[in-house]
Scaffold this active site. Structure first.
Site, PDB file in Angstrom:
ATOM      1  N   LYS A  27       8.980   4.498  17.880  1.00 38.92           N
ATOM      2  CA  LYS A  27       9.192   3.381  18.162  1.00 38.92           C
ATOM      3  C   LYS A  27      11.006   2.903  18.622  1.00 38.92           C
ATOM      4  O   LYS A  27      11.919   3.381  19.374  1.00 38.92           O
ATOM      5  CB  LYS A  27       8.250   2.418  18.554  1.00 38.92           C
ATOM      6  CG  LYS A  27       6.717   2.745  19.105  1.00 38.92           C
ATOM      7  CD  LYS A  27       5.912   1.896  18.814  1.00 38.92           C
ATOM      8  CE  LYS A  27       4.458   2.421  19.581  1.00 38.92           C
ATOM      9  NZ  LYS A  27       2.912   1.664  19.612  1.00 38.92           N
TER      10      LYS A  27
ATOM     11  N   ASP B  81       3.621  -3.221  26.369  1.00 39.20           N
ATOM     12  CA  ASP B  81       2.646  -2.415  26.226  1.00 39.20           C
ATOM     13  C   ASP B  81       1.184  -2.319  27.115  1.00 39.20           C
ATOM     14  O   ASP B  81       0.895  -1.553  27.725  1.00 39.20           O
ATOM     15  CB  ASP B  81       1.668  -2.941  24.785  1.00 39.20           C
ATOM     16  CG  ASP B  81       1.527  -2.071  23.894  1.00 39.20           C
ATOM     17  OD1 ASP B  81       2.488  -0.517  24.090  1.00 39.20           O
ATOM     18  OD2 ASP B  81       1.482  -2.258  22.806  1.00 39.20           O
TER      19      ASP B  81
ATOM     20  N   GLN C  17       2.386  -4.392  16.915  1.00 44.78           N
ATOM     21  CA  GLN C  17       1.440  -3.360  16.677  1.00 44.78           C
ATOM     22  C   GLN C  17      -0.030  -3.437  16.504  1.00 44.78           C
ATOM     23  O   GLN C  17      -0.381  -4.292  15.241  1.00 44.78           O
ATOM     24  CB  GLN C  17       2.763  -1.985  14.765  1.00 44.78           C
ATOM     25  CG  GLN C  17       1.546  -0.871  15.368  1.00 44.78           C
ATOM     26  CD  GLN C  17       1.720  -0.409  16.380  1.00 44.78           C
ATOM     27  OE1 GLN C  17       3.155   0.442  17.172  1.00 44.78           O
ATOM     28  NE2 GLN C  17       0.717   0.839  16.329  1.00 44.78           N
TER      29      GLN C  17
END
Ligand code: NAD
Length: 286
Positions: free
Chosen positions: A53, A120, A97
């Site tokens: 990322k 997200d 995460q």
């Protein structure tokens, strides 16, 4: 005729090129899109996803910061870190995460991220907006899948989409997005009886069970578009999907590879959401 391969790697590269130009324009106007990723603990797979990322942010000119926290951090301490990022105007996207250590409740953490920075697309507010078809931050993997299907003009309206998997991050939302595109959607999962009965009817088959080579040519209808979301590590260390690619590609019309399929698109959509946030759009206005 063998299926046409939809390369997520190539499509993501094309999209990143476009996003780089967009970020440069934003920079000229004094806006620097910024993504902060929180990584808790030392899970090797999580570390490698976070690295990917960060690299993608660098490639497109998006500022990124990775906050690495010890696995012994308390839930409260983590929530306080998130609240500080919510209040920081220079941060446009916050991503925690997953998975988190067992003593931290994941849903509590997801709920703590401001819906306006939830790039997200996991916050219940954004899931609700997605369900009602309101413009919002779409969850990255389902968003990447829809973008791949659209890139090939694969018909969705009135078509039968069958999803294998019903997780909150892949199965459920991809079904919702396909429904928003006027597909007829069937969800299959670990308790589904006679799975093939459903998959053989699919015009579009999304495989997201997390089981290597679980879907074979017997599961699919001639000419189906097959999207393989699975990421499974084989004994030789290589990654493979949920679909037996070599056999299924002889019967399908379109197929995605693993690696180089849905994975790169997931990251590209994260960048897209971060830029969307930086532009200061009210998600409700689109
Ligand atoms: P999950 O374990 O949360 O969900 C798996 C789903 O598959 C469950 O809903 C379960 O009911 C269903 N399932 C399991 N066995 C089944 C069976 N025999 N028949 C029918 N359904 C069955 O996993 P997830 O988070 O949804 O991820 C699924 C896969 O996609 C994993 O391999 C994961 O690594 C991968 N993934 C890839 C990306 C990407 O960017 N490419 C992103 C997220 C997840």
């Amino acid at each position: 005729m063998p299926a046409e391969i939809i390369s997520g790697k190539d499509l993501a590269a094309e999209l990143k090129g476009q996003m780089k130009a967009e970020v440069s324009k934003l920079n000229d106007n004094g806006i620097s899109p910024q993504l902060t990723v929180i990584l808790v603990g030392n899970n090797p797979a999580s570390k490698s996803y976070v690295k990917g990322k960060k690299k993608a942010c660098n490639e497109t000119g998006i500022d990124s910061e990775v906050i690495e926290l010890s696995s012994s951090i308390t839930e409260n301490e983590l929530l306080q870190k998130i609240e500080a990022l919510n209040q920081n105007d220079s941060v446009h996207g916050i991503l925690v995460q997953l998975p988190l250590p067992e003593h931290i409740r994941e849903q509590k953490v997801i709920d703590a991220i401001s819906p306006d920075k939830d790039v997200d697309g996991f916050h219940p507010v954004n899931i609700g907006r997605m369900m009602t078809g309101t413009d919002t931050f779409l969850p990255c993997t389902p968003y990447g899948i829809i973008t791949m299907l659209k890139s090939k003009n694969i018909p969705l309206k009135g078509k039968h989409a069958v999803i294998i998997g019903r997780s909150n991050i892949v199965g459920k939302p991809v079904g919702q997005l396909l429904l928003n595109e006027d597909a007829t959607v069937t969800y299959c999962h670990s308790k589904t009886e006679n799975l093939k009965k459903y998959t053989q009817q699919a015009d579009i088959l999304i495989a997201a069970a997390g089981k290597a080579h679980f879907v074979n040519e017997g599961h699919i209808k001639e000419g189906a578009a097959v999207i393989d979301v699975g990421i499974n590590r084989m004994e030789n260390g290589k990654l493979t999907g949920d679909v037996d690619f070599e056999k299924v590609k002889e019967k399908a019309s379109y197929i995605t590879p693993v690696p180089g399929g849905v994975g790169p698109m997931t990251i590209a959509m994260l960048l897209k959401n971060t830029i969307k946030s930086a532009k200061g759009l009210d998600p409700l206005e689109g």
